[in-house]
Design a protein around this motif. Structure first.
Motif, short mmCIF file in Angstrom:
data_model
loop_
_atom_site.label_atom_id
_atom_site.label_comp_id
_atom_site.label_asym_id
_atom_site.label_seq_id
_atom_site.Cartn_x
_atom_site.Cartn_y
_atom_site.Cartn_z
N MET A 121 -5.54 6.78 8.53
CA MET A 121 -5.08 5.75 9.48
C MET A 121 -5.38 4.36 8.96
O MET A 121 -6.45 4.09 8.45
N CYS A 122 -4.40 3.49 9.09
CA CYS A 122 -4.53 2.07 8.72
C CYS A 122 -4.98 1.90 7.28
O CYS A 122 -5.78 1.02 6.98
N ASN A 123 -4.46 2.72 6.39
CA ASN A 123 -4.86 2.58 4.99
C ASN A 123 -4.22 1.34 4.37
O ASN A 123 -3.13 0.95 4.76
N PRO A 124 -4.91 0.71 3.40
CA PRO A 124 -4.38 -0.50 2.77
C PRO A 124 -3.07 -0.22 2.03
O PRO A 124 -2.83 0.89 1.57
N PHE A 125 -2.26 -1.25 1.92
CA PHE A 125 -1.00 -1.10 1.20
C PHE A 125 -1.20 -1.31 -0.28
O PHE A 125 -2.27 -1.72 -0.73
N ASP A 126 -0.17 -1.04 -1.05
CA ASP A 126 -0.22 -1.18 -2.50
C ASP A 126 -0.32 -2.67 -2.86
O ASP A 126 0.64 -3.42 -2.72
N LEU A 127 -1.46 -3.07 -3.34
CA LEU A 127 -1.73 -4.48 -3.64
C LEU A 127 -0.77 -5.04 -4.68
O LEU A 127 -0.27 -6.15 -4.53
N VAL A 128 -0.49 -4.29 -5.72
CA VAL A 128 0.39 -4.79 -6.78
C VAL A 128 1.80 -5.04 -6.25
O VAL A 128 2.42 -6.06 -6.54
N LYS A 129 2.32 -4.12 -5.42
CA LYS A 129 3.68 -4.28 -4.89
C LYS A 129 3.77 -5.40 -3.86
O LYS A 129 4.85 -5.91 -3.59
N HIS A 130 2.65 -5.78 -3.25
CA HIS A 130 2.65 -6.79 -2.20
C HIS A 130 1.91 -8.08 -2.62
O HIS A 130 1.43 -8.83 -1.79
N LEU A 131 1.84 -8.31 -3.89
CA LEU A 131 1.12 -9.46 -4.43
C LEU A 131 1.60 -10.79 -3.86
O LEU A 131 0.80 -11.67 -3.55
N LEU A 132 2.90 -10.95 -3.66
CA LEU A 132 3.44 -12.22 -3.16
C LEU A 132 2.96 -12.55 -1.75
O LEU A 132 2.87 -13.72 -1.39
N VAL A 133 2.62 -11.55 -0.97
CA VAL A 133 2.10 -11.79 0.38
C VAL A 133 0.82 -12.62 0.31
O VAL A 133 0.62 -13.57 1.06
N PHE A 134 -0.05 -12.31 -0.65
CA PHE A 134 -1.32 -13.01 -0.78
C PHE A 134 -1.16 -14.41 -1.35
O PHE A 134 -1.94 -15.30 -1.05
N GLU A 135 -0.16 -14.62 -2.18
CA GLU A 135 0.03 -15.94 -2.77
C GLU A 135 0.32 -16.99 -1.72
O GLU A 135 -0.07 -18.13 -1.84
N ASP A 136 1.01 -16.63 -0.65
CA ASP A 136 1.38 -17.57 0.40
C ASP A 136 0.33 -17.73 1.49
O ASP A 136 0.42 -18.63 2.32
N LEU A 137 -0.70 -16.88 1.49
CA LEU A 137 -1.72 -16.93 2.55
C LEU A 137 -2.77 -18.01 2.34
O LEU A 137 -3.37 -18.48 3.28
N GLY A 138 -3.00 -18.39 1.11
CA GLY A 138 -4.10 -19.30 0.83
C GLY A 138 -5.40 -18.51 0.87
O GLY A 138 -5.41 -17.29 0.96
N GLY A 139 -6.52 -19.18 0.83
CA GLY A 139 -7.80 -18.48 0.86
C GLY A 139 -8.33 -18.22 -0.53
O GLY A 139 -7.74 -18.61 -1.53
N ASN A 140 -9.47 -17.59 -0.58
CA ASN A 140 -10.17 -17.35 -1.84
C ASN A 140 -10.05 -15.89 -2.27
O ASN A 140 -11.05 -15.21 -2.45
N TYR A 141 -8.85 -15.41 -2.42
CA TYR A 141 -8.65 -14.04 -2.86
C TYR A 141 -8.73 -13.96 -4.37
O TYR A 141 -8.27 -14.85 -5.07
N ASN A 142 -9.31 -12.89 -4.86
CA ASN A 142 -9.34 -12.65 -6.29
C ASN A 142 -8.48 -11.40 -6.53
O ASN A 142 -8.98 -10.28 -6.61
N ILE A 143 -7.18 -11.61 -6.60
CA ILE A 143 -6.22 -10.52 -6.69
C ILE A 143 -6.42 -9.73 -7.98
O ILE A 143 -6.33 -8.50 -7.99
N GLU A 144 -6.73 -10.41 -9.06
CA GLU A 144 -6.93 -9.71 -10.33
C GLU A 144 -8.11 -8.74 -10.24
O GLU A 144 -8.02 -7.61 -10.70
N LEU A 145 -9.20 -9.18 -9.61
CA LEU A 145 -10.36 -8.30 -9.44
C LEU A 145 -10.00 -7.10 -8.57
O LEU A 145 -10.30 -5.96 -8.91
N ALA A 146 -9.32 -7.36 -7.47
CA ALA A 146 -8.94 -6.26 -6.56
C ALA A 146 -7.97 -5.29 -7.23
O ALA A 146 -8.10 -4.08 -7.09
N ALA A 147 -6.99 -5.82 -7.94
CA ALA A 147 -5.98 -4.97 -8.57
C ALA A 147 -6.56 -4.10 -9.68
O ALA A 147 -6.06 -3.02 -9.95
#
Length: 81
Positions: free
Chosen positions: A42-68
């Motif tokens: 239930m409520c499992n995270p989505f595929d980060l690589v396929k949804h990378l653009l979602v995070f680019e527009d959110l702002g914040g201090n995400y480290n996408i490379e580390l997470a991916a």
């Protein structure tokens, strides 16, 4: 007193959020040896690589490379939360 023979009992897995992701990965790799009679994810995270653009527009201090490229759940969590 209720006594249950664990060898005959059904075992079910339930995962929520990151736990759901871990459960699904486990079942994908170990389904042939798993003792689970069933599982719910239930409520499992989505595929980060396929949804990378979602995070680019959110702002914040995400480290996408580390997470991916995370090698464990702590690195993934550190990159996204």
């Amino acid at each position: 007193m209720l006594v249950v023979d664990i060898q005959k009992a059904n075992l079910y897995g339930v995962g929520w959020s990151m736990g759901a992701n871990i459960l699904v990965q486990y079942l994908g790799k170990e389904a042939h040896t798993s003792q689970f009679s069933g599982a719910v994810s239930m409520c499992n995270p989505f595929d980060l690589v396929k949804h990378l653009l979602v995070f680019e527009d959110l702002g914040g201090n995400y480290n996408i490379e580390l997470a991916a490229n995370a090698q464990n759940i702590r690195e993934y969590d550190e990159g996204l939360t």
